[in-house]
Design a protein around this motif. Structure first.
Motif, PDB file in Angstrom:
ATOM      1  N   TYR A 109       0.810  -1.213   0.000  1.00  0.00           N
ATOM      2  CA  TYR A 109       0.000   0.000   0.000  1.00  0.00           C
ATOM      3  C   TYR A 109       0.848   1.270   0.000  1.00  0.00           C
ATOM      4  O   TYR A 109       0.432   2.289  -0.556  1.00  0.00           O
ATOM      5  CB  TYR A 109      -0.928   0.024   1.225  1.00  0.00           C
ATOM      6  N   ALA A 110       2.010   1.203   0.658  1.00  0.00           N
ATOM      7  CA  ALA A 110       2.867   2.390   0.803  1.00  0.00           C
ATOM      8  C   ALA A 110       2.044   3.621   1.181  1.00  0.00           C
ATOM      9  O   ALA A 110       1.999   4.616   0.457  1.00  0.00           O
ATOM     10  CB  ALA A 110       3.650   2.646  -0.487  1.00  0.00           C
ATOM     11  N   PRO A 111       1.348   3.582   2.328  1.00  0.00           N
ATOM     12  CA  PRO A 111       0.486   4.694   2.727  1.00  0.00           C
ATOM     13  C   PRO A 111       1.280   5.988   2.920  1.00  0.00           C
ATOM     14  O   PRO A 111       2.435   5.956   3.353  1.00  0.00           O
ATOM     15  CB  PRO A 111      -0.126   4.213   4.048  1.00  0.00           C
ATOM     16  N   GLU A 112       0.646   7.095   2.591  1.00  0.00           N
ATOM     17  CA  GLU A 112       1.313   8.387   2.728  1.00  0.00           C
ATOM     18  C   GLU A 112       1.478   8.773   4.193  1.00  0.00           C
ATOM     19  O   GLU A 112       2.390   9.504   4.560  1.00  0.00           O
ATOM     20  CB  GLU A 112       0.530   9.461   1.983  1.00  0.00           C
ATOM     21  N   HIS A 113       0.563   8.327   5.029  1.00  0.00           N
ATOM     22  CA  HIS A 113       0.685   8.574   6.463  1.00  0.00           C
ATOM     23  C   HIS A 113       0.046   7.422   7.227  1.00  0.00           C
ATOM     24  O   HIS A 113      -0.816   6.724   6.700  1.00  0.00           O
ATOM     25  CB  HIS A 113       0.030   9.903   6.840  1.00  0.00           C
ATOM     26  N   LEU A 114       0.507   7.257   8.455  1.00  0.00           N
ATOM     27  CA  LEU A 114      -0.016   6.210   9.320  1.00  0.00           C
ATOM     28  C   LEU A 114      -0.535   6.870  10.588  1.00  0.00           C
ATOM     29  O   LEU A 114       0.232   7.430  11.369  1.00  0.00           O
ATOM     30  CB  LEU A 114       1.067   5.182   9.642  1.00  0.00           C
ATOM     31  N   ASP A 115      -1.841   6.815  10.772  1.00  0.00           N
ATOM     32  CA  ASP A 115      -2.449   7.456  11.936  1.00  0.00           C
ATOM     33  C   ASP A 115      -2.034   6.779  13.236  1.00  0.00           C
ATOM     34  O   ASP A 115      -1.731   5.582  13.267  1.00  0.00           O
ATOM     35  CB  ASP A 115      -3.980   7.424  11.813  1.00  0.00           C
ATOM     36  N   ASP A 116      -2.058   7.558  14.316  1.00  0.00           N
ATOM     37  CA  ASP A 116      -1.712   7.011  15.627  1.00  0.00           C
ATOM     38  C   ASP A 116      -2.653   5.880  16.031  1.00  0.00           C
ATOM     39  O   ASP A 116      -2.272   4.974  16.779  1.00  0.00           O
ATOM     40  CB  ASP A 116      -1.762   8.123  16.679  1.00  0.00           C
ATOM     41  N   GLN A 117      -3.892   5.934  15.535  1.00  0.00           N
ATOM     42  CA  GLN A 117      -4.857   4.884  15.886  1.00  0.00           C
ATOM     43  C   GLN A 117      -4.404   3.519  15.383  1.00  0.00           C
ATOM     44  O   GLN A 117      -4.668   2.491  16.021  1.00  0.00           O
ATOM     45  CB  GLN A 117      -6.240   5.216  15.321  1.00  0.00           C
ATOM     46  N   LEU A 118      -3.730   3.490  14.226  1.00  0.00           N
ATOM     47  CA  LEU A 118      -3.198   2.233  13.701  1.00  0.00           C
ATOM     48  C   LEU A 118      -2.061   1.732  14.596  1.00  0.00           C
ATOM     49  O   LEU A 118      -1.961   0.534  14.885  1.00  0.00           O
ATOM     50  CB  LEU A 118      -2.704   2.421  12.270  1.00  0.00           C
ATOM     51  N   LYS A 119      -1.234   2.655  15.034  1.00  0.00           N
ATOM     52  CA  LYS A 119      -0.153   2.298  15.949  1.00  0.00           C
ATOM     53  C   LYS A 119      -0.716   1.738  17.247  1.00  0.00           C
ATOM     54  O   LYS A 119      -0.186   0.768  17.813  1.00  0.00           O
ATOM     55  CB  LYS A 119       0.719   3.521  16.234  1.00  0.00           C
ATOM     56  N   ASP A 120      -1.813   2.337  17.727  1.00  0.00           N
ATOM     57  CA  ASP A 120      -2.438   1.853  18.961  1.00  0.00           C
ATOM     58  C   ASP A 120      -2.944   0.412  18.799  1.00  0.00           C
ATOM     59  O   ASP A 120      -2.826  -0.410  19.727  1.00  0.00           O
ATOM     60  CB  ASP A 120      -3.595   2.759  19.358  1.00  0.00           C
ATOM     61  N   LEU A 121      -3.515   0.109  17.635  1.00  0.00           N
ATOM     62  CA  LEU A 121      -3.973  -1.259  17.380  1.00  0.00           C
ATOM     63  C   LEU A 121      -2.785  -2.226  17.356  1.00  0.00           C
ATOM     64  O   LEU A 121      -2.867  -3.343  17.880  1.00  0.00           O
ATOM     65  CB  LEU A 121      -4.731  -1.326  16.057  1.00  0.00           C
ATOM     66  N   ALA A 122      -1.692  -1.799  16.743  1.00  0.00           N
ATOM     67  CA  ALA A 122      -0.496  -2.644  16.704  1.00  0.00           C
ATOM     68  C   ALA A 122       0.051  -2.875  18.109  1.00  0.00           C
ATOM     69  O   ALA A 122       0.551  -3.966  18.417  1.00  0.00           O
ATOM     70  CB  ALA A 122       0.571  -2.007  15.814  1.00  0.00           C
ATOM     71  N   GLN A 123      -0.048  -1.864  18.965  1.00  0.00           N
ATOM     72  CA  GLN A 123       0.421  -2.007  20.348  1.00  0.00           C
ATOM     73  C   GLN A 123      -0.414  -3.039  21.096  1.00  0.00           C
ATOM     74  O   GLN A 123       0.114  -3.797  21.935  1.00  0.00           O
ATOM     75  CB  GLN A 123       0.345  -0.660  21.062  1.00  0.00           C
ATOM     76  N   ILE A 124      -1.699  -3.098  20.803  1.00  0.00           N
ATOM     77  CA  ILE A 124      -2.561  -4.092  21.448  1.00  0.00           C
ATOM     78  C   ILE A 124      -2.091  -5.507  21.109  1.00  0.00           C
ATOM     79  O   ILE A 124      -2.091  -6.401  21.964  1.00  0.00           O
ATOM     80  CB  ILE A 124      -4.034  -3.886  21.037  1.00  0.00           C
ATOM     81  N   ILE A 125      -1.678  -5.716  19.854  1.00  0.00           N
ATOM     82  CA  ILE A 125      -1.161  -7.032  19.455  1.00  0.00           C
ATOM     83  C   ILE A 125       0.079  -7.384  20.268  1.00  0.00           C
ATOM     84  O   ILE A 125       0.242  -8.522  20.727  1.00  0.00           O
ATOM     85  CB  ILE A 125      -0.848  -7.062  17.950  1.00  0.00           C
TER      86      ILE A 125
END
Length: 218
Positions: A109-125
């Motif tokens: 996907y090469a997203p232009e930006h990654l929201d903090d909410q995505l990081k928060d979901l990754a932290q839950i994992i």
């Protein structure tokens, strides 16, 4: 825990020789979840590629552990039901697959930006993986550690529920605030994959719960 230690346990005739392999699987789960989190902390494509390669390598080693686990179950007596054990090990491997697929999606996907909410979901994992890592060695003595194991499983479930809420909030956020449809789809898909990874972690704990119940009922 290395192969030599597992071989020594096998020669010593322990009926819990499966625990070191499950422990190694949990280690890989922690490693890959932390690596995935790091991908949401940078926008550097070359760093994404290096990290994705590391995750893929861990997943490949995880596949080898699953094969070794199946061979062990076929060869040895164990204290709990073999199908229950197999379900836990396979759920571990499935979770590694989901994490690997998510890391690959970031590259694609090469997203232009990654929201903090995505990081928060990754932290839950990451938090779920750490709870599972803490719990697995205690399977050596299920009756003794029953309460502790159950609490770890409950922790994984609570984190999965938190991930569900965070995912739903984030989907509402991007549909209300993101105008670029292409980027919206990228973020939506990544959020779904992260949420799927939290579900995969919960599946591991669900299978451990089943193992506990079946073992304690005997």
């Amino acid at each position: 825990m290395g192969l030599f230690h597992r071989l020594m346990m096998s020669f010593n005739g322990t009926k819990n020789a499966f625990v070191p392999i499950l422990t190694d699987q949990a280690e890989f789960l922690c490693s890959t979840s932390r690596l995935l989190l790091s991908m949401f902390e940078t926008k550097d494509a070359s760093s994404w590629a290096r990290t994705e390669h590391e995750i893929k390598s861990c997943e490949t080693q995880g596949d080898a552990l699953l094969t070794e686990f199946h061979e062990l179950l076929n060869e040895r007596l164990v204290q709990v039901d073999k199908l229950d054990l197999q379900a836990v090990s396979m759920a571990m491997d499935d979770c590694l697959d989901v994490i690997k697929d998510t890391s690959k999606a970031i590259l694609i996907y090469a997203p232009e930006h990654l929201d903090d909410q995505l990081k928060d979901l990754a932290q839950i994992i990451v938090d779920q993986a750490e709870a599972l890592k803490k719990m697995v060695p205690e399977l050596n003595q299920i009756k003794k550690h029953y309460s502790s194991i159950s609490l770890c499983c409950e922790r994984v479930t609570e984190l999965e529920h938190a991930a569900d809420d965070a995912y739903e909030d984030y989907i509402g956020y991007i549909f209300n605030n993101m105008d670029d449809v292409k980027e919206l789809v990228k973020c939506k898909n990544l959020a779904e994959m992260l949420e799927n990874a939290t579900d995969a972690c919960k599946k591991i704990s669900d299978n451990v719960r089943k193992l506990l119940l079946n073992h304690m009922s005997k």
